[in-house]
Design a protein around this motif. Sequence first.
Motif, PDB file in Angstrom:
ATOM      1  N   TYR A  69      -6.841  -2.507 -13.563  1.00 52.28           N
ATOM      2  CA  TYR A  69      -6.331  -1.525 -12.616  1.00 52.28           C
ATOM      3  C   TYR A  69      -7.053  -1.743 -11.297  1.00 52.28           C
ATOM      4  O   TYR A  69      -8.283  -1.778 -11.249  1.00 52.28           O
ATOM      5  CB  TYR A  69      -6.587  -0.113 -13.130  1.00 52.28           C
ATOM      6  CG  TYR A  69      -6.035   0.140 -14.514  1.00 52.28           C
ATOM      7  CD1 TYR A  69      -4.714   0.535 -14.700  1.00 52.28           C
ATOM      8  CD2 TYR A  69      -6.841  -0.037 -15.643  1.00 52.28           C
ATOM      9  CE1 TYR A  69      -4.204   0.764 -15.974  1.00 52.28           C
ATOM     10  CE2 TYR A  69      -6.340   0.188 -16.920  1.00 52.28           C
ATOM     11  CZ  TYR A  69      -5.023   0.590 -17.076  1.00 52.28           C
ATOM     12  OH  TYR A  69      -4.523   0.800 -18.347  1.00 52.28           O
ATOM     13  N   GLY A  70      -6.318  -1.915 -10.238  1.00 53.34           N
ATOM     14  CA  GLY A  70      -6.956  -2.156  -8.954  1.00 53.34           C
ATOM     15  C   GLY A  70      -6.102  -1.687  -7.804  1.00 53.34           C
ATOM     16  O   GLY A  70      -4.976  -1.205  -7.973  1.00 53.34           O
ATOM     17  N   SER A  71      -6.652  -1.829  -6.600  1.00 56.37           N
ATOM     18  CA  SER A  71      -5.856  -1.601  -5.397  1.00 56.37           C
ATOM     19  C   SER A  71      -4.825  -2.720  -5.283  1.00 56.37           C
ATOM     20  O   SER A  71      -4.802  -3.657  -6.087  1.00 56.37           O
ATOM     21  CB  SER A  71      -6.758  -1.596  -4.166  1.00 56.37           C
ATOM     22  OG  SER A  71      -7.836  -0.694  -4.310  1.00 56.37           O
ATOM     23  N   HIS A  72      -4.001  -2.651  -4.250  1.00 59.35           N
ATOM     24  CA  HIS A  72      -3.017  -3.709  -4.014  1.00 59.35           C
ATOM     25  C   HIS A  72      -3.036  -4.083  -2.545  1.00 59.35           C
ATOM     26  O   HIS A  72      -2.746  -3.264  -1.684  1.00 59.35           O
ATOM     27  CB  HIS A  72      -1.614  -3.254  -4.421  1.00 59.35           C
ATOM     28  CG  HIS A  72      -0.601  -4.361  -4.371  1.00 59.35           C
ATOM     29  ND1 HIS A  72       0.259  -4.530  -3.315  1.00 59.35           N
ATOM     30  CD2 HIS A  72      -0.352  -5.370  -5.230  1.00 59.35           C
ATOM     31  CE1 HIS A  72       1.016  -5.595  -3.539  1.00 59.35           C
ATOM     32  NE2 HIS A  72       0.655  -6.123  -4.692  1.00 59.35           N
ATOM     33  N   ASP A  73      -3.433  -5.336  -2.268  1.00 62.45           N
ATOM     34  CA  ASP A  73      -3.465  -5.857  -0.904  1.00 62.45           C
ATOM     35  C   ASP A  73      -2.213  -6.677  -0.617  1.00 62.45           C
ATOM     36  O   ASP A  73      -1.503  -7.111  -1.539  1.00 62.45           O
ATOM     37  CB  ASP A  73      -4.684  -6.755  -0.702  1.00 62.45           C
ATOM     38  CG  ASP A  73      -5.941  -5.964  -0.398  1.00 62.45           C
ATOM     39  OD1 ASP A  73      -5.873  -4.726  -0.332  1.00 62.45           O
ATOM     40  OD2 ASP A  73      -7.006  -6.594  -0.240  1.00 62.45           O
ATOM     41  N   GLU A  74      -1.977  -6.908   0.656  1.00 61.95           N
ATOM     42  CA  GLU A  74      -0.915  -7.801   1.102  1.00 61.95           C
ATOM     43  C   GLU A  74      -1.544  -9.039   1.729  1.00 61.95           C
ATOM     44  O   GLU A  74      -2.618  -8.961   2.337  1.00 61.95           O
ATOM     45  CB  GLU A  74      -0.017  -7.104   2.130  1.00 61.95           C
ATOM     46  CG  GLU A  74       0.711  -5.877   1.602  1.00 61.95           C
ATOM     47  CD  GLU A  74       1.845  -6.218   0.659  1.00 61.95           C
ATOM     48  OE1 GLU A  74       2.216  -7.416   0.584  1.00 61.95           O
ATOM     49  OE2 GLU A  74       2.366  -5.303  -0.003  1.00 61.95           O
ATOM     50  N   ALA A  75      -0.869 -10.157   1.612  1.00 57.37           N
ATOM     51  CA  ALA A  75      -1.369 -11.396   2.204  1.00 57.37           C
ATOM     52  C   ALA A  75      -1.424 -11.271   3.723  1.00 57.37           C
ATOM     53  O   ALA A  75      -0.461 -10.833   4.356  1.00 57.37           O
ATOM     54  CB  ALA A  75      -0.474 -12.567   1.815  1.00 57.37           C
ATOM     55  N   GLY A  76      -2.582 -11.642   4.296  1.00 62.16           N
ATOM     56  CA  GLY A  76      -2.702 -11.658   5.742  1.00 62.16           C
ATOM     57  C   GLY A  76      -2.635 -10.290   6.394  1.00 62.16           C
ATOM     58  O   GLY A  76      -2.383 -10.189   7.592  1.00 62.16           O
TER      59      GLY A  76
END
Length: 440
Positions: free
Chosen positions: A27-34
């Motif tokens: 379970y984690g956060s969700h980042d976007e590329a760049g």
Amino acid sequence: MPNPYLPSWEYIPDGEPRVFGNRVYVYGSHDEAGSDRFCDFKLKVWSADVNDLANWVCHGDSFHTRVDRDHASNTDWTDRELYAPDVIEKDGKYYLYAYIIGSVGCVAVSDRPEGPFELLSTYQVPDHSDPLLTERIMIDPGVLVDDDGRVYIYCGYLRSYMAELNAANMVEVLPGTFQKDFIPVEEPFSFFEACSPRKVGDTYYLIYSPKQGSRLDYATSKSPTGPFEYGGTIVDNGVDYPGGNNHGSICQINGQWYIFYHRMTNNTVMSRRACVERIEILPDGRIPQVEMTSLGFDRSLSPYRYTPADYACVLKGGCYITERNTLERAIVHIVDESVIGFKYYDFGEDYSSKTMEFTAKIRGCGNKGTMRILLDDAAEGTEIGSCEIGPGDGIAKAVVSCVTGVHSIYFVFDDGYSGYFGEFFEGRPICELEGFVFHK
């Protein structure tokens, strides 16, 4: 499965590993590329069979603060970013705790560990509580269900906080249980953020990020409420690598302990990818610091299988991993004296050969240079060969010395320009590296 252990296009930082049944969930956060910010407006869940850590399954989105093409929002009072969740099991239900920017936070519940999770409540704070409890301090929550069924929440940014939750409803902070600075901000603790509690035997561990940022440290206690003693550093994502913040935890899978953490890509501290290293918990409770590697869940890598460049665990001299698109990642901005390293490869035992071949896939930058190939150390290791780099795209090849046994691999780059006009080429990229393989 090597690092990063999830598919190359997936960005899951702040990973909290949990074993439920015969599967390990992250379970984690969700980042976007760049991206130019941390996290977005959804959470995702990945899992793998505890006996097959090479194959991770995406269970899709589990919680939202904004509407997207497939989902409604789970929150009607905010549409801000979701940060650093944790999930625990209590009496057959799975509870998700998350921080939402500018909000008291939220608790959600599901009948399944993968979700989706439905909003249960924000945190319920007793009347006349410490003002800090009403000032949205429940940042990066980590939750512990103790053996006696009592439930504790740990959180904080710049300062640490903890409290006991009402186990009957999982959202109410019990009166008189709120503590400040249970992990001190002073040395050697230097608390910063990223609380994650675990219980191992009769010892309580709190894994967290200190002020130095790129590290995951730990503290231990014989009580869930402390006092805690400083333990040390478990992993540091800034050693010979473009570091940033760190957040993760420890987990035992089939008798082996691991530290889950994240590393940066795209020359930003925002695009973070999930990584893991094997660790050891000694009989006295200490956890020796481990290095970052390319291994992930693997014991060793095969040099005779193609290695994508983004398995690199050493990046020095200004080079970094970037995402060109969903399918392509490369190490870019490789200049004179850049160092790229991968750990560890098992070359096997071959006493009949004196040489083998090396092939790298590169993208040219209009310049020329040399890529030297060394074992075990970039400065003092054994050089087994080198490749000439030309101005165009293509393949760089070399005949290198045959290698046996287990080794790390380093590439050291020289720009190939010298003489009176050499200074005009300083800082110009030599090439971009996409991957490599050894073969006989």
